[in-house]
Design a protein around this motif. Structure first.
Motif, PDB file in Angstrom:
ATOM      1  N   VAL A  15       0.867  -1.175   0.000  1.00 30.25           N
ATOM      2  CA  VAL A  15       0.000   0.000   0.000  1.00 30.25           C
ATOM      3  C   VAL A  15       0.907   1.229   0.000  1.00 30.25           C
ATOM      4  O   VAL A  15       2.099   1.132   0.332  1.00 30.25           O
ATOM      5  CB  VAL A  15      -0.941   0.039   1.223  1.00 30.25           C
ATOM      6  N   GLY A  16       0.366   2.400  -0.364  1.00 30.65           N
ATOM      7  CA  GLY A  16       1.211   3.577  -0.342  1.00 30.65           C
ATOM      8  C   GLY A  16       0.543   4.800  -0.930  1.00 30.65           C
ATOM      9  O   GLY A  16      -0.688   4.856  -1.086  1.00 30.65           O
ATOM     10  N   TYR A  17       1.386   5.769  -1.274  1.00 26.38           N
ATOM     11  CA  TYR A  17       0.952   7.084  -1.745  1.00 26.38           C
ATOM     12  C   TYR A  17       1.597   7.367  -3.095  1.00 26.38           C
ATOM     13  O   TYR A  17       2.777   7.062  -3.311  1.00 26.38           O
ATOM     14  CB  TYR A  17       1.368   8.155  -0.733  1.00 26.38           C
ATOM     15  N   GLY A  18       0.811   7.955  -3.991  1.00 25.46           N
ATOM     16  CA  GLY A  18       1.306   8.299  -5.312  1.00 25.46           C
ATOM     17  C   GLY A  18       1.070   9.760  -5.629  1.00 25.46           C
ATOM     18  O   GLY A  18       0.085  10.360  -5.175  1.00 25.46           O
ATOM     19  N   LEU A  19       1.955  10.335  -6.422  1.00 23.70           N
ATOM     20  CA  LEU A  19       1.874  11.757  -6.762  1.00 23.70           C
ATOM     21  C   LEU A  19       2.374  11.958  -8.188  1.00 23.70           C
ATOM     22  O   LEU A  19       3.363  11.343  -8.601  1.00 23.70           O
ATOM     23  CB  LEU A  19       2.734  12.576  -5.795  1.00 23.70           C
ATOM     24  N   ARG A  20       1.694  12.829  -8.937  1.00 27.17           N
ATOM     25  CA  ARG A  20       2.155  13.186 -10.278  1.00 27.17           C
ATOM     26  C   ARG A  20       3.157  14.325 -10.157  1.00 27.17           C
ATOM     27  O   ARG A  20       2.809  15.449  -9.770  1.00 27.17           O
ATOM     28  CB  ARG A  20       0.984  13.589 -11.172  1.00 27.17           C
ATOM     29  N   LEU A  21       4.426  14.045 -10.496  1.00 25.99           N
ATOM     30  CA  LEU A  21       5.493  15.025 -10.363  1.00 25.99           C
ATOM     31  C   LEU A  21       5.577  15.961 -11.561  1.00 25.99           C
ATOM     32  O   LEU A  21       6.035  17.101 -11.426  1.00 25.99           O
ATOM     33  CB  LEU A  21       6.832  14.312 -10.176  1.00 25.99           C
ATOM     34  N   LEU A  22       5.184  15.482 -12.714  1.00 25.53           N
ATOM     35  CA  LEU A  22       5.244  16.268 -13.942  1.00 25.53           C
ATOM     36  C   LEU A  22       3.950  16.066 -14.706  1.00 25.53           C
ATOM     37  O   LEU A  22       3.504  14.929 -14.906  1.00 25.53           O
ATOM     38  CB  LEU A  22       6.442  15.834 -14.792  1.00 25.53           C
ATOM     39  N   ASN A  23       3.339  17.166 -15.125  1.00 31.33           N
ATOM     40  CA  ASN A  23       2.056  17.058 -15.824  1.00 31.33           C
ATOM     41  C   ASN A  23       2.002  18.103 -16.945  1.00 31.33           C
ATOM     42  O   ASN A  23       1.774  19.281 -16.706  1.00 31.33           O
ATOM     43  CB  ASN A  23       0.898  17.266 -14.848  1.00 31.33           C
ATOM     44  N   ARG A  24       2.282  17.643 -18.174  1.00 32.50           N
ATOM     45  CA  ARG A  24       2.219  18.500 -19.346  1.00 32.50           C
ATOM     46  C   ARG A  24       1.250  17.906 -20.353  1.00 32.50           C
ATOM     47  O   ARG A  24       0.793  16.772 -20.198  1.00 32.50           O
ATOM     48  CB  ARG A  24       3.603  18.667 -19.965  1.00 32.50           C
ATOM     49  N   ASP A  25       0.985  18.663 -21.400  1.00 36.83           N
ATOM     50  CA  ASP A  25       0.028  18.191 -22.393  1.00 36.83           C
ATOM     51  C   ASP A  25       0.482  16.898 -23.053  1.00 36.83           C
ATOM     52  O   ASP A  25      -0.342  16.048 -23.398  1.00 36.83           O
ATOM     53  CB  ASP A  25      -0.187  19.272 -23.466  1.00 36.83           C
ATOM     54  N   ASN A  26       1.789  16.754 -23.278  1.00 44.83           N
ATOM     55  CA  ASN A  26       2.278  15.592 -24.019  1.00 44.83           C
ATOM     56  C   ASN A  26       3.111  14.625 -23.165  1.00 44.83           C
ATOM     57  O   ASN A  26       3.677  13.658 -23.698  1.00 44.83           O
ATOM     58  CB  ASN A  26       3.110  16.036 -25.220  1.00 44.83           C
ATOM     59  N   MET A  27       3.225  14.876 -21.852  1.00 43.86           N
ATOM     60  CA  MET A  27       3.986  13.953 -21.012  1.00 43.86           C
ATOM     61  C   MET A  27       3.593  14.079 -19.552  1.00 43.86           C
ATOM     62  O   MET A  27       3.052  15.103 -19.122  1.00 43.86           O
ATOM     63  CB  MET A  27       5.494  14.185 -21.170  1.00 43.86           C
ATOM     64  N   TYR A  28       3.860  12.998 -18.807  1.00 44.00           N
ATOM     65  CA  TYR A  28       3.665  13.032 -17.357  1.00 44.00           C
ATOM     66  C   TYR A  28       4.673  12.107 -16.696  1.00 44.00           C
ATOM     67  O   TYR A  28       5.246  11.218 -17.319  1.00 44.00           O
ATOM     68  CB  TYR A  28       2.233  12.648 -16.972  1.00 44.00           C
ATOM     69  N   LEU A  29       4.871  12.338 -15.391  1.00 37.86           N
ATOM     70  CA  LEU A  29       5.744  11.504 -14.572  1.00 37.86           C
ATOM     71  C   LEU A  29       5.056  11.269 -13.240  1.00 37.86           C
ATOM     72  O   LEU A  29       4.782  12.211 -12.490  1.00 37.86           O
ATOM     73  CB  LEU A  29       7.100  12.178 -14.347  1.00 37.86           C
ATOM     74  N   ASN A  30       4.752  10.004 -12.945  1.00 39.42           N
ATOM     75  CA  ASN A  30       4.125   9.613 -11.687  1.00 39.42           C
ATOM     76  C   ASN A  30       5.140   8.922 -10.789  1.00 39.42           C
ATOM     77  O   ASN A  30       6.022   8.200 -11.266  1.00 39.42           O
ATOM     78  CB  ASN A  30       2.951   8.661 -11.930  1.00 39.42           C
TER      79      ASN A  30
END
Length: 261
Positions: free
Chosen positions: A132-147
């Motif tokens: 179990v744990g916690y997740g966060l989106r570190l990068l959020n752009r129109d053409n890319m993301y980093l979770n």
């Protein structure tokens, strides 16, 4: 045996396609089926089958993901009598499920994850993980993301029958099962390079006192038509502690077709 994986993928693809056709917008299920095969004959005879199913279920507060992956390989070898015969050289199956509960905070979630791996030739015969744990989106752009995700978990694993490992009392661990608390972490990067090309990078780690397992998948997907894509992937699995007859690092390069429902 070598047709088991391919048959399962075809069956799953047929059933999920029927379901997807009945779905109404907005789409609550995203299902992809992946399959690849290499068969050679002549001077060298090999058979490799690889396939998988991935389903994402989107609800109001939950986003769930279910996966099944498998690979089977056999090669023609020469036995001690000088005769050529087929021998299984790789067989692995993995199934996992993850539920993500979306928090009020933008791009963050709590997750619960479970997986089971069966590997006839890997560092361990089978492994089961619950975390179990916690997740966060570190990068959020129109053409890319980093979770990113992090959390605690528990792992249960079985040593291979031919393992030469010994426990703290000097007793053989071959075929024995152990459990330990672990920490898990994951980075998931997705870049939509163009309308027809997408790059993904996944790095996942399971840290424990007995062994630290790190998995990396780099993949490039190109669209062939609206539902069909070609996927080129390079996978690395590294175990920090393995028996003397095993390698710490396994790699796999694959080219498969991916169909979306």
């Amino acid at each position: 045996m070598k047709f088991k994986l391919l048959s399962l993928c075809v069956l799953a693809a047929t059933s999920t396609q029927s379901f997807a056709e009945q779905a109404e917008e907005p789409k609550t299920w995203d299902v992809t089926s992946e399959v690849g095969a290499i068969v050679t004959s002549g001077n060298t005879s090999t058979t490799t089958l690889k396939g998988g199913i991935k389903a994402k279920h989107h609800l109001e507060n939950w986003h769930n993901e279910y996966k099944f992956d498998g690979i089977y390989k056999e090669d023609e070898i020469e036995n001690d009598a000088g005769e050529r015969e087929k021998e299984r050289t790789n067989e692995k199956y993995s199934v996992s499920a993850q539920g993500n509960y979306q928090l009020n905070e933008d791009n963050s979630h709590l997750f619960v994850y479970g997986s089971y791996d069966s590997d006839y030739f890997g560092a361990y015969r089978n492994e089961a993980v619950l975390s179990v744990g916690y997740g966060l989106r570190l990068l959020n752009r129109d053409n890319m993301y980093l979770n990113a995700e992090i959390g605690p978990g528990i792992k249960r694993f079985e040593h291979q029958e031919e393992s030469s490992d010994l426990d703290e009392n000097g007793l053989p661990l071959a075929g024995e099962t152990e459990s330990e608390a672990i920490g898990v972490a994951k980075l998931d990067y997705n870049w939509q390079i163009s309308e027809n090309a997408r790059f993904t990078q996944l790095v996942a780690m399971e840290y424990g006192d007995t062994n630290t397992k790190t998995i990396s998948e780099s993949a490039l997907m190109t669209k062939i038509n609206g539902s069909l894509q070609m996927k080129f992937a390079y996978n690395i699995t590294h175990n920090s502690d393995v028996s003397d007859e095993k390698e710490n690092t396994d790699t796999e390069t694959s080219l498969t077709l991916v169909y979306s429902f």
